[in-house]
Design a protein around this motif. Sequence first.
Motif, PDB file in Angstrom:
ATOM      1  N   ALA A   3       0.832  -1.149   0.096  1.00 36.09           N
ATOM      2  CA  ALA A   3      -0.058   0.002  -0.098  1.00 36.09           C
ATOM      3  C   ALA A   3       0.737   1.081   0.084  1.00 36.09           C
ATOM      4  CB  ALA A   3      -0.987   0.051   1.282  1.00 36.09           C
ATOM      5  N   LEU A   4       2.251   1.056   0.160  1.00 38.01           N
ATOM      6  CA  LEU A   4       2.955   2.425   0.251  1.00 38.01           C
ATOM      7  C   LEU A   4       3.400   2.892  -1.027  1.00 38.01           C
ATOM      8  CD1 LEU A   4       5.556   1.479   3.069  1.00 38.01           C
ATOM      9  CD2 LEU A   4       3.613   3.255   3.335  1.00 38.01           C
ATOM     10  N   ASN A   5       3.033   1.857  -2.153  1.00 36.62           N
ATOM     11  CA  ASN A   5       3.346   2.285  -3.357  1.00 36.62           C
ATOM     12  C   ASN A   5       4.681   2.883  -3.813  1.00 36.62           C
ATOM     13  OD1 ASN A   5       0.612   1.421  -4.453  1.00 36.62           O
ATOM     14  ND2 ASN A   5      -0.139   3.356  -3.468  1.00 36.62           N
ATOM     15  N   ILE A   6       5.655   2.153  -3.034  1.00 39.44           N
ATOM     16  CA  ILE A   6       7.106   2.419  -3.519  1.00 39.44           C
ATOM     17  C   ILE A   6       7.325   1.814  -4.933  1.00 39.44           C
ATOM     18  CG2 ILE A   6       9.508   2.338  -2.744  1.00 39.44           C
ATOM     19  CD1 ILE A   6       8.251   1.284  -0.223  1.00 39.44           C
ATOM     20  N   PRO A   7       7.628   3.130  -5.782  1.00 35.20           N
ATOM     21  CA  PRO A   7       7.942   2.893  -7.225  1.00 35.20           C
ATOM     22  C   PRO A   7       9.188   2.264  -7.350  1.00 35.20           C
ATOM     23  CG  PRO A   7       8.276   5.314  -6.875  1.00 35.20           C
ATOM     24  CD  PRO A   7       7.886   4.456  -5.599  1.00 35.20           C
ATOM     25  N   ARG A   8       9.374   1.553  -8.494  1.00 28.42           N
ATOM     26  CA  ARG A   8      10.674   0.757  -8.893  1.00 28.42           C
ATOM     27  C   ARG A   8      11.568   1.904  -9.282  1.00 28.42           C
ATOM     28  NH1 ARG A   8      11.963  -4.520  -8.194  1.00 28.42           N
ATOM     29  NH2 ARG A   8      10.009  -5.823  -8.396  1.00 28.42           N
ATOM     30  N   GLY A   9      12.734   1.803  -8.862  1.00 28.15           N
ATOM     31  CA  GLY A   9      13.881   2.886  -8.972  1.00 28.15           C
ATOM     32  C   GLY A   9      14.128   3.576  -7.849  1.00 28.15           C
ATOM     33  N   VAL A  10      13.185   3.456  -6.808  1.00 29.35           N
ATOM     34  CA  VAL A  10      13.536   4.118  -5.642  1.00 29.35           C
ATOM     35  C   VAL A  10      14.552   3.217  -4.796  1.00 29.35           C
ATOM     36  CG1 VAL A  10      12.614   4.714  -3.150  1.00 29.35           C
ATOM     37  CG2 VAL A  10      11.248   5.348  -5.294  1.00 29.35           C
ATOM     38  N   ARG A  11      15.564   3.633  -4.458  1.00 26.80           N
ATOM     39  CA  ARG A  11      16.691   2.887  -3.749  1.00 26.80           C
ATOM     40  C   ARG A  11      17.093   2.982  -2.309  1.00 26.80           C
ATOM     41  NH1 ARG A  11      19.754   0.153  -7.632  1.00 26.80           N
ATOM     42  NH2 ARG A  11      21.526   0.475  -6.365  1.00 26.80           N
ATOM     43  N   GLU A  47      12.009  -8.275  -1.970  1.00 28.11           N
ATOM     44  CA  GLU A  47      11.558  -9.080  -3.264  1.00 28.11           C
ATOM     45  C   GLU A  47      10.710  -8.330  -4.259  1.00 28.11           C
ATOM     46  OE1 GLU A  47       9.109 -12.317  -1.725  1.00 28.11           O
ATOM     47  OE2 GLU A  47      10.880 -13.566  -1.153  1.00 28.11           O
ATOM     48  N   ASN A  48      10.106  -7.088  -3.901  1.00 31.72           N
ATOM     49  CA  ASN A  48       9.248  -6.199  -5.107  1.00 31.72           C
ATOM     50  C   ASN A  48       9.833  -5.025  -5.057  1.00 31.72           C
ATOM     51  OD1 ASN A  48       6.955  -8.371  -5.476  1.00 31.72           O
ATOM     52  ND2 ASN A  48       7.350  -8.397  -3.138  1.00 31.72           N
ATOM     53  N   THR A  49      10.982  -4.495  -4.505  1.00 31.66           N
ATOM     54  CA  THR A  49      11.414  -3.119  -4.976  1.00 31.66           C
ATOM     55  C   THR A  49      12.679  -3.163  -5.286  1.00 31.66           C
ATOM     56  OG1 THR A  49      12.004  -2.748  -2.740  1.00 31.66           O
ATOM     57  CG2 THR A  49       9.739  -2.262  -3.108  1.00 31.66           C
ATOM     58  N   ASP A  50      13.397  -2.123  -5.677  1.00 30.56           N
ATOM     59  CA  ASP A  50      14.770  -1.759  -5.684  1.00 30.56           C
ATOM     60  C   ASP A  50      15.441  -1.192  -4.832  1.00 30.56           C
ATOM     61  OD1 ASP A  50      14.449  -2.716  -8.554  1.00 30.56           O
ATOM     62  OD2 ASP A  50      13.844  -0.723  -9.326  1.00 30.56           O
ATOM     63  N   ILE A  51      14.962  -1.347  -3.505  1.00 29.28           N
ATOM     64  CA  ILE A  51      15.390  -0.621  -2.359  1.00 29.28           C
ATOM     65  C   ILE A  51      16.873  -1.484  -1.983  1.00 29.28           C
ATOM     66  CG2 ILE A  51      15.405  -0.232   0.171  1.00 29.28           C
ATOM     67  CD1 ILE A  51      12.411  -0.020  -0.229  1.00 29.28           C
ATOM     68  N   LYS A  52      17.721  -0.526  -1.714  1.00 30.48           N
ATOM     69  CA  LYS A  52      19.253  -0.966  -1.369  1.00 30.48           C
ATOM     70  C   LYS A  52      19.526  -0.589  -0.055  1.00 30.48           C
ATOM     71  CE  LYS A  52      19.803  -3.143  -5.143  1.00 30.48           C
ATOM     72  NZ  LYS A  52      19.304  -4.610  -5.182  1.00 30.48           N
ATOM     73  N   LEU A  53      18.798   0.475   0.682  1.00 29.91           N
ATOM     74  CA  LEU A  53      18.872   1.012   1.677  1.00 29.91           C
ATOM     75  C   LEU A  53      17.549   1.090   2.771  1.00 29.91           C
ATOM     76  CD1 LEU A  53      21.563   3.739   2.949  1.00 29.91           C
ATOM     77  CD2 LEU A  53      19.138   4.248   3.463  1.00 29.91           C
ATOM     78  N   VAL A  54      17.578   0.675   3.933  1.00 25.22           N
ATOM     79  CA  VAL A  54      16.550   1.143   4.541  1.00 25.22           C
ATOM     80  C   VAL A  54      16.861   1.509   6.040  1.00 25.22           C
ATOM     81  CG1 VAL A  54      14.860  -0.371   5.662  1.00 25.22           C
ATOM     82  CG2 VAL A  54      15.113  -1.087   3.441  1.00 25.22           C
ATOM     83  N   ARG A  65      19.901 -10.515   2.763  1.00 22.39           N
ATOM     84  CA  ARG A  65      20.240  -9.857   1.615  1.00 22.39           C
ATOM     85  C   ARG A  65      21.301  -9.060   1.742  1.00 22.39           C
ATOM     86  NH1 ARG A  65      16.132 -10.484  -2.592  1.00 22.39           N
ATOM     87  NH2 ARG A  65      17.493  -9.209  -3.745  1.00 22.39           N
ATOM     88  N   ARG A  66      22.461  -9.223   1.491  1.00 20.41           N
ATOM     89  CA  ARG A  66      24.190  -8.275   1.617  1.00 20.41           C
ATOM     90  C   ARG A  66      23.604  -6.951   0.936  1.00 20.41           C
ATOM     91  NH1 ARG A  66      26.074  -9.861   6.225  1.00 20.41           N
ATOM     92  NH2 ARG A  66      26.310 -11.981   6.316  1.00 20.41           N
ATOM     93  N   GLU A  67      22.905  -6.926  -0.164  1.00 23.69           N
ATOM     94  CA  GLU A  67      22.909  -5.856  -0.947  1.00 23.69           C
ATOM     95  C   GLU A  67      21.999  -4.750  -0.322  1.00 23.69           C
ATOM     96  OE1 GLU A  67      19.886  -8.419  -3.144  1.00 23.69           O
ATOM     97  OE2 GLU A  67      22.130  -8.768  -2.214  1.00 23.69           O
ATOM     98  N   VAL A  68      21.393  -5.025   0.809  1.00 22.51           N
ATOM     99  CA  VAL A  68      20.408  -4.071   1.408  1.00 22.51           C
ATOM    100  C   VAL A  68      21.345  -3.486   2.681  1.00 22.51           C
ATOM    101  CG1 VAL A  68      18.260  -3.482   2.614  1.00 22.51           C
ATOM    102  CG2 VAL A  68      18.225  -4.995   0.690  1.00 22.51           C
ATOM    103  N   ASN A  69      21.599  -2.255   2.776  1.00 22.09           N
ATOM    104  CA  ASN A  69      22.250  -1.585   3.771  1.00 22.09           C
ATOM    105  C   ASN A  69      21.283  -0.969   4.847  1.00 22.09           C
ATOM    106  OD1 ASN A  69      25.010  -1.455   2.639  1.00 22.09           O
ATOM    107  ND2 ASN A  69      24.162  -0.429   1.288  1.00 22.09           N
ATOM    108  N   LEU A  70      21.480  -1.069   6.109  1.00 23.30           N
ATOM    109  CA  LEU A  70      20.626  -0.669   7.061  1.00 23.30           C
ATOM    110  C   LEU A  70      21.112   0.355   7.715  1.00 23.30           C
ATOM    111  CD1 LEU A  70      19.821  -4.228   8.978  1.00 23.30           C
ATOM    112  CD2 LEU A  70      18.466  -2.732   7.361  1.00 23.30           C
ATOM    113  N   LEU A  71      20.221   1.324   8.159  1.00 18.13           N
ATOM    114  CA  LEU A  71      20.607   2.566   8.871  1.00 18.13           C
ATOM    115  C   LEU A  71      19.738   2.344  10.276  1.00 18.13           C
ATOM    116  CD1 LEU A  71      20.517   5.418   6.471  1.00 18.13           C
ATOM    117  CD2 LEU A  71      22.346   4.528   7.480  1.00 18.13           C
ATOM    118  N   GLU A  72      20.397   2.041  11.310  1.00 15.92           N
ATOM    119  CA  GLU A  72      19.710   2.043  12.907  1.00 15.92           C
ATOM    120  C   GLU A  72      19.598   3.182  13.338  1.00 15.92           C
ATOM    121  OE1 GLU A  72      20.053  -2.319  14.244  1.00 15.92           O
ATOM    122  OE2 GLU A  72      22.071  -1.811  13.549  1.00 15.92           O
TER     123      GLU A  72
END
Length: 107
Positions: A3-11, A47-54, A65-72
């Motif tokens: 429901a957040l509708n995060i478009p492809r390309g948002v990283r 699985e459904n977005t291009d996000i690389k940093l959360v 998933r090693r390609e997703v970086n985290l900011l805590e």
Amino acid sequence: MKALNIPRGVRRVLFRTSNTDRKLMWKKEFDTSYVGFMKDGAKWLVENTDIKLVGVPTHHVFLERREVNLLEGLKLDGVPAGIYSVHCLPLRLIGADGSPTRCILIK
């Protein structure tokens, strides 16, 4: 998450939760009532977005998933929802799996 509708390309996505309003990041002791991701929500994002940093409290699904970086520990007091450019400046630490980071948001 869908429901957040995060478009492809948002990283990069920073999630402001009630943790900010409750000022949990300012407490000296860990508060077990913090808001985090449910496993299925984190899995859907991976699985459904291009996000690389959360930017959120950490979760094992993101860590798998090693390609997703985290900011805590983000302090987003007074930051309204919106589209920003985020720039993160971590310290270079040898032999560490994480680092204190200064993040700058530009609207």
